[in-house]
Write a protein that holds these residues in place. Structure first.
Motif, PDB file in Angstrom:
ATOM      1  N   ALA A 188      13.683  60.117 -66.905  1.00 13.76           N
ATOM      2  CA  ALA A 188      13.324  60.952 -66.051  1.00 13.76           C
ATOM      3  C   ALA A 188      11.387  60.809 -66.896  1.00 13.76           C
ATOM      4  CB  ALA A 188      13.032  62.365 -66.861  1.00 13.76           C
ATOM      5  N   ARG A 189      10.841  60.944 -68.015  1.00 11.86           N
ATOM      6  CA  ARG A 189       9.541  60.708 -67.910  1.00 11.86           C
ATOM      7  C   ARG A 189       9.297  59.567 -68.447  1.00 11.86           C
ATOM      8  NH1 ARG A 189       9.509  65.394 -72.646  1.00 11.86           N
ATOM      9  NH2 ARG A 189      11.258  66.057 -72.016  1.00 11.86           N
ATOM     10  N   TRP A 190       9.805  58.530 -68.426  1.00  8.98           N
ATOM     11  CA  TRP A 190       9.559  56.961 -68.574  1.00  8.98           C
ATOM     12  C   TRP A 190       7.324  56.652 -68.455  1.00  8.98           C
ATOM     13  CZ3 TRP A 190      10.102  54.170 -73.268  1.00  8.98           C
ATOM     14  CH2 TRP A 190       9.430  52.984 -72.851  1.00  8.98           C
ATOM     15  N   ALA A 191       7.231  56.886 -67.338  1.00 11.49           N
ATOM     16  CA  ALA A 191       6.070  56.117 -66.860  1.00 11.49           C
ATOM     17  C   ALA A 191       4.868  57.359 -67.403  1.00 11.49           C
ATOM     18  CB  ALA A 191       6.475  57.112 -64.791  1.00 11.49           C
ATOM     19  N   VAL A 192       5.164  58.734 -68.583  1.00 13.24           N
ATOM     20  CA  VAL A 192       3.968  58.451 -68.849  1.00 13.24           C
ATOM     21  C   VAL A 192       4.549  58.587 -70.428  1.00 13.24           C
ATOM     22  CG1 VAL A 192       3.818  61.100 -70.291  1.00 13.24           C
ATOM     23  CG2 VAL A 192       4.063  61.157 -67.888  1.00 13.24           C
ATOM     24  N   LEU A 193       6.064  58.635 -70.838  1.00 15.25           N
ATOM     25  CA  LEU A 193       6.171  57.643 -72.271  1.00 15.25           C
ATOM     26  C   LEU A 193       5.643  56.387 -72.393  1.00 15.25           C
ATOM     27  CD1 LEU A 193       9.218  60.415 -73.112  1.00 15.25           C
ATOM     28  CD2 LEU A 193       6.800  60.524 -74.008  1.00 15.25           C
ATOM     29  N   ARG A 194       5.934  55.950 -71.945  1.00 12.14           N
ATOM     30  CA  ARG A 194       5.970  54.169 -71.936  1.00 12.14           C
ATOM     31  C   ARG A 194       4.553  53.717 -72.457  1.00 12.14           C
ATOM     32  NH1 ARG A 194       6.254  51.722 -66.448  1.00 12.14           N
ATOM     33  NH2 ARG A 194       6.415  49.592 -68.232  1.00 12.14           N
ATOM     34  N   ASP A 195       4.004  54.585 -72.737  1.00 18.91           N
ATOM     35  CA  ASP A 195       2.263  53.649 -73.558  1.00 18.91           C
ATOM     36  C   ASP A 195       2.526  54.559 -74.406  1.00 18.91           C
ATOM     37  OD1 ASP A 195       2.234  51.806 -71.832  1.00 18.91           O
ATOM     38  OD2 ASP A 195       0.608  53.254 -70.329  1.00 18.91           O
ATOM     39  N   GLN A 196       2.826  55.662 -75.140  1.00 22.59           N
ATOM     40  CA  GLN A 196       3.025  56.683 -76.706  1.00 22.59           C
ATOM     41  C   GLN A 196       4.004  56.385 -77.339  1.00 22.59           C
ATOM     42  OE1 GLN A 196       3.062  60.173 -74.558  1.00 22.59           O
ATOM     43  NE2 GLN A 196       0.769  60.349 -73.437  1.00 22.59           N
TER      44      GLN A 196
END
Length: 72
Positions: free
Chosen positions: A35-43
């Protein structure tokens, strides 16, 4: 992947120390990652078991998120 809960989602946010969020099960943590991949992908997200052992690496989570996105 099979891990009994609780599990911890850990990622590198804007703070110097990693941010963490606990989940009752691996499925719940994976749902949150997708659900949060757009935000988490670079973290550099990771999922750890109750003993703090790596259950899912960033690369594995990326593959799961991409698979979910392709299936929708």
């Amino acid at each position: 992947m099979s891990a009994q809960g609780p599990v911890t989602l850990r990622w590198r946010g804007e703070r110097p120390l990693p941010e963490e969020e606990g989940f009752a099960s691996l499925d719940a943590a994976l749902d949150a990652v997708v659900a949060r991949w757009a935000v988490l992908r670079d973290q550099a997200p990771q999922i750890l078991d109750a003993r703090r052992v790596l259950v899912a690496s960033t690369a594995e989570l990326e593959a799961i998120a991409e698979e979910e996105a392709a299936g929708r």
